[in-house]
Design a protein around this motif. Structure first.
Motif, PDB file in Angstrom:
ATOM      1  N   ILE A 174       0.956  -1.085  -0.049  1.00  0.00           N
ATOM      2  CA  ILE A 174      -0.058   0.027  -0.167  1.00  0.00           C
ATOM      3  C   ILE A 174       0.905   1.072   0.146  1.00  0.00           C
ATOM      4  CG2 ILE A 174      -1.858   1.125   1.244  1.00  0.00           C
ATOM      5  CD1 ILE A 174      -2.738  -1.699   0.300  1.00  0.00           C
ATOM      6  N   ASP A 175       0.764   1.978  -0.803  1.00  0.00           N
ATOM      7  CA  ASP A 175       1.486   3.322  -1.149  1.00  0.00           C
ATOM      8  C   ASP A 175       0.768   4.665  -0.591  1.00  0.00           C
ATOM      9  OD1 ASP A 175       3.121   5.559  -1.818  1.00  0.00           O
ATOM     10  OD2 ASP A 175       3.400   4.769  -3.679  1.00  0.00           O
ATOM     11  N   PRO A 176       0.853   4.899   0.771  1.00  0.00           N
ATOM     12  CA  PRO A 176      -0.052   6.078   1.091  1.00  0.00           C
ATOM     13  C   PRO A 176       0.244   7.476   0.376  1.00  0.00           C
ATOM     14  CG  PRO A 176       1.056   5.025   2.936  1.00  0.00           C
ATOM     15  CD  PRO A 176       1.831   4.468   1.505  1.00  0.00           C
ATOM     16  N   ALA A 177       1.250   7.579  -0.241  1.00  0.00           N
ATOM     17  CA  ALA A 177       1.542   8.784  -1.151  1.00  0.00           C
ATOM     18  C   ALA A 177       0.854   8.773  -2.350  1.00  0.00           C
ATOM     19  CB  ALA A 177       3.213   8.818  -1.331  1.00  0.00           C
ATOM     20  N   ARG A 178       0.491   7.728  -2.932  1.00  0.00           N
ATOM     21  CA  ARG A 178      -0.313   7.541  -4.056  1.00  0.00           C
ATOM     22  C   ARG A 178      -1.802   7.501  -3.700  1.00  0.00           C
ATOM     23  NH1 ARG A 178       1.879   8.686  -8.536  1.00  0.00           N
ATOM     24  NH2 ARG A 178       0.399   7.507  -9.733  1.00  0.00           N
ATOM     25  N   GLY A 179      -2.127   7.160  -2.690  1.00  0.00           N
ATOM     26  CA  GLY A 179      -3.540   7.459  -2.044  1.00  0.00           C
ATOM     27  C   GLY A 179      -3.865   8.812  -1.577  1.00  0.00           C
ATOM     28  N   ASP A 180      -2.717   9.351  -1.391  1.00  0.00           N
ATOM     29  CA  ASP A 180      -2.950  10.984  -0.721  1.00  0.00           C
ATOM     30  C   ASP A 180      -3.089  11.806  -2.301  1.00  0.00           C
ATOM     31  OD1 ASP A 180      -2.549  10.370   1.920  1.00  0.00           O
ATOM     32  OD2 ASP A 180      -0.717  11.019   1.987  1.00  0.00           O
ATOM     33  N   LEU A 181      -2.332  11.419  -3.165  1.00  0.00           N
ATOM     34  CA  LEU A 181      -2.149  12.059  -4.512  1.00  0.00           C
ATOM     35  C   LEU A 181      -3.699  12.034  -5.042  1.00  0.00           C
ATOM     36  CD1 LEU A 181      -0.983  13.334  -6.978  1.00  0.00           C
ATOM     37  CD2 LEU A 181      -0.374  11.289  -7.863  1.00  0.00           C
ATOM     38  N   VAL A 182      -4.464  10.808  -5.084  1.00  0.00           N
ATOM     39  CA  VAL A 182      -5.914  10.732  -5.621  1.00  0.00           C
ATOM     40  C   VAL A 182      -6.689  11.535  -4.601  1.00  0.00           C
ATOM     41  CG1 VAL A 182      -7.697   9.130  -5.452  1.00  0.00           C
ATOM     42  CG2 VAL A 182      -5.454   8.324  -6.477  1.00  0.00           C
ATOM     43  N   ASP A 183      -6.541  11.694  -3.400  1.00  0.00           N
ATOM     44  CA  ASP A 183      -7.394  12.412  -2.629  1.00  0.00           C
ATOM     45  C   ASP A 183      -7.174  14.148  -2.874  1.00  0.00           C
ATOM     46  OD1 ASP A 183      -8.676  10.561  -1.069  1.00  0.00           O
ATOM     47  OD2 ASP A 183      -7.207  10.350   0.323  1.00  0.00           O
ATOM     48  N   ARG A 184      -5.901  14.404  -3.142  1.00  0.00           N
ATOM     49  CA  ARG A 184      -5.448  15.679  -3.704  1.00  0.00           C
ATOM     50  C   ARG A 184      -6.388  16.101  -4.926  1.00  0.00           C
ATOM     51  NH1 ARG A 184      -0.395  14.725  -2.130  1.00  0.00           N
ATOM     52  NH2 ARG A 184       0.524  15.017  -4.313  1.00  0.00           N
ATOM     53  N   ILE A 185      -6.282  15.208  -5.617  1.00  0.00           N
ATOM     54  CA  ILE A 185      -6.689  15.493  -7.268  1.00  0.00           C
ATOM     55  C   ILE A 185      -8.160  15.518  -7.175  1.00  0.00           C
ATOM     56  CG2 ILE A 185      -7.084  14.264  -9.616  1.00  0.00           C
ATOM     57  CD1 ILE A 185      -4.368  13.225  -9.250  1.00  0.00           C
ATOM     58  N   ILE A 186      -8.923  14.664  -6.431  1.00  0.00           N
ATOM     59  CA  ILE A 186     -10.248  14.727  -6.173  1.00  0.00           C
ATOM     60  C   ILE A 186     -10.585  15.949  -5.396  1.00  0.00           C
ATOM     61  CG2 ILE A 186     -12.478  13.492  -5.043  1.00  0.00           C
ATOM     62  CD1 ILE A 186     -11.118  11.025  -5.656  1.00  0.00           C
ATOM     63  N   GLY A 187      -9.952  16.284  -4.653  1.00  0.00           N
ATOM     64  CA  GLY A 187     -10.283  17.710  -3.830  1.00  0.00           C
ATOM     65  C   GLY A 187     -10.393  18.948  -4.842  1.00  0.00           C
ATOM     66  N   ALA A 188      -9.260  18.885  -5.410  1.00  0.00           N
ATOM     67  CA  ALA A 188      -8.901  20.110  -6.407  1.00  0.00           C
ATOM     68  C   ALA A 188      -9.916  20.201  -7.400  1.00  0.00           C
ATOM     69  CB  ALA A 188      -7.532  19.971  -6.919  1.00  0.00           C
ATOM     70  N   TYR A 189     -10.276  18.761  -7.944  1.00  0.00           N
ATOM     71  CA  TYR A 189     -11.488  18.864  -8.954  1.00  0.00           C
ATOM     72  C   TYR A 189     -12.554  19.381  -8.400  1.00  0.00           C
ATOM     73  CZ  TYR A 189     -13.939  17.261 -12.844  1.00  0.00           C
ATOM     74  OH  TYR A 189     -15.111  17.135 -13.986  1.00  0.00           O
ATOM     75  N   LYS A 190     -13.034  18.852  -7.339  1.00  0.00           N
ATOM     76  CA  LYS A 190     -14.440  19.210  -6.685  1.00  0.00           C
ATOM     77  C   LYS A 190     -14.459  20.534  -6.355  1.00  0.00           C
ATOM     78  CE  LYS A 190     -15.759  14.625  -5.198  1.00  0.00           C
ATOM     79  NZ  LYS A 190     -16.308  13.771  -3.798  1.00  0.00           N
ATOM     80  N   GLN A 191     -13.166  21.331  -5.916  1.00  0.00           N
ATOM     81  CA  GLN A 191     -13.251  22.521  -5.858  1.00  0.00           C
ATOM     82  C   GLN A 191     -13.486  23.526  -6.922  1.00  0.00           C
ATOM     83  OE1 GLN A 191      -9.590  23.755  -3.707  1.00  0.00           O
ATOM     84  NE2 GLN A 191     -10.466  25.856  -3.111  1.00  0.00           N
ATOM     85  N   CYS A 192     -12.865  23.013  -7.979  1.00  0.00           N
ATOM     86  CA  CYS A 192     -12.946  23.791  -9.125  1.00  0.00           C
ATOM     87  C   CYS A 192     -14.522  23.654  -9.851  1.00  0.00           C
ATOM     88  CB  CYS A 192     -11.852  23.049 -10.243  1.00  0.00           C
ATOM     89  SG  CYS A 192     -10.194  23.783  -9.887  1.00  0.00           S
ATOM     90  N   PHE A 193     -14.869  22.476  -9.930  1.00  0.00           N
ATOM     91  CA  PHE A 193     -16.089  22.075 -10.690  1.00  0.00           C
ATOM     92  C   PHE A 193     -17.205  21.389  -9.953  1.00  0.00           C
ATOM     93  CE2 PHE A 193     -12.156  21.550 -13.178  1.00  0.00           C
ATOM     94  CZ  PHE A 193     -12.275  22.434 -14.175  1.00  0.00           C
ATOM     95  N   GLY A 194     -17.086  21.102  -8.762  1.00  0.00           N
ATOM     96  CA  GLY A 194     -18.037  20.426  -7.922  1.00  0.00           C
ATOM     97  C   GLY A 194     -19.232  21.636  -7.407  1.00  0.00           C
TER      98      GLY A 194
END
Length: 330
Positions: free
Chosen positions: A310-330
């Motif tokens: 399990i790579d926590p850094a990759r999971g964190d990256l996914v969360d950052r991308i989702i968060g940024a996308y929802k902030q821009c377009f959510g």
């Protein structure tokens, strides 16, 4: 038939190695000898494939019916092979990549005559350069090449763009009810091939004299959307899918690796015409559907706990991308 595999124990190649031995081929595997995968019935040659002198010494005096390089990625790699094996093999097979085909495609159906052009991914451009070098050696020096272009092929990896491959994070996220990213709207078409199916077509080319000078892709005929692919991954994981659709170029802003592997490959719809490999290897047919194969892959990971990373850094990256996308377009 005496065959040398440079590599031969990886995600794609191990199944071909096992099938070769089962078929009665006298198989030799040249690698560093540090991997955990062992191919029963094959003869091991330990050498660093990037060390020309070490390889030349390890195979000194040997003649081969076929040499296959599974782990050549740059023109320097295949140039080294040419210098070592010219006059010592009746066939040299280079493992290229279907990502070398024109991106974006000019025609929805990909054949072996589809132009090779990928301005997005250096990996693909390096494979094209390898093909160009070997084609010149075939034309000018009669070096007996065959080129094989796998597309996304799996067995001991999870074939999704983010948090997959040797990383088990995608399964962990699904099982814990976390959101996962599907690039684009998930409706682009894709093909995923199990390594055991690939091996059937590939091994039919070993020693095939009429395949000299030709190129082939070898894939399943199963065409899926990425939405379907992720649904089957979630089904194999045993939990509902919580998907967030995000444009590939938005993902690539956060993850440099995704620029090539998404924009230059998986974001594009692909439909492979496999009629050529079927003409040369009659009877070749991929029979493992992804819905079944991915279950086998997850079981393989879970058979030995050490395989689950399990790579926590990759999971964190996914969360950052989702968060940024929802902030821009959510």
């Amino acid at each position: 038939m005496k065959v040398l595999y440079i590599g031969g124990t990886g995600n794609i190649s191990a199944a071909s190695s096992r099938l070769a031995v089962k078929s009665g081929i006298d198989l030799y595997l040249l690698n560093r000898g540090t991997g955990s995968v062992k191919i029963k019935g094959a003869t091991n040659i330990v050498a660093d494939h990037s060390d020309k002198n070490a390889v030349a010494e390890a195979v000194k005096g040997q003649k081969w019916d076929v040499v296959v390089n599974w782990i050549a990625f740059t023109p320097e790699d295949v140039k080294r092979d040419f210098e070592i094996f010219k006059g010592h093999t009746r066939q040299y097979i280079f493992i290229s990549s279907a990502s070398a085909y024109q991106k974006p495609g000019g025609h929805p159906v990909i054949t072996e005559s589809t132009p090779l052009y990928n301005p997005y991914w250096q990996y693909s451009r390096d494979k094209i350069a390898c093909e160009d070098y070997l084609t010149q050696r075939f034309r000018n020096d009669s070096f007996p090449i065959t080129i094989v272009r796998p597309s996304l092929t799996y067995d001991t990896v999870i074939p999704v763009p983010l948090c997959g491959w040797k990383d088990f994070t995608i399964i962990e996220r699904i099982r814990h009810g976390k959101e996962v990213i599907i690039h684009g709207d998930g409706t682009s078409l894709w093909t995923i091939t199990h390594s055991e199916d690939f091996a059937k077509g590939f091994n039919g080319l070993l020693g095939h004299r009429q395949s000299i000078g030709h190129s082939f892709h070898i894939t399943s005929d199963e065409i899926m959307t990425w939405n379907q692919i992720y649904e089957w991954v979630a089904e194999a994981a045993g939990a509902p899918l919580k998907a967030v659709h995000i444009p590939s170029d938005f993902i690539a802003r956060f993850d440099e690796h995704s620029y090539g592997s998404l924009i230059g490959d998986k974001a594009q719809s692909v439909i492979f015409d496999n009629s050529k490999i079927k003409r040369f290897v009659p009877g070749f047919r991929a029979v493992i559907p992804f819905s079944e194969g991915i279950k086998r892959t997850i079981r393989w990971f879970e058979e030995e706990p050490g395989r689950i990373q399990i790579d926590p850094a990759r999971g964190d990256l996914v969360d950052r991308i989702i968060g940024a996308y929802k902030q821009c377009f959510g």
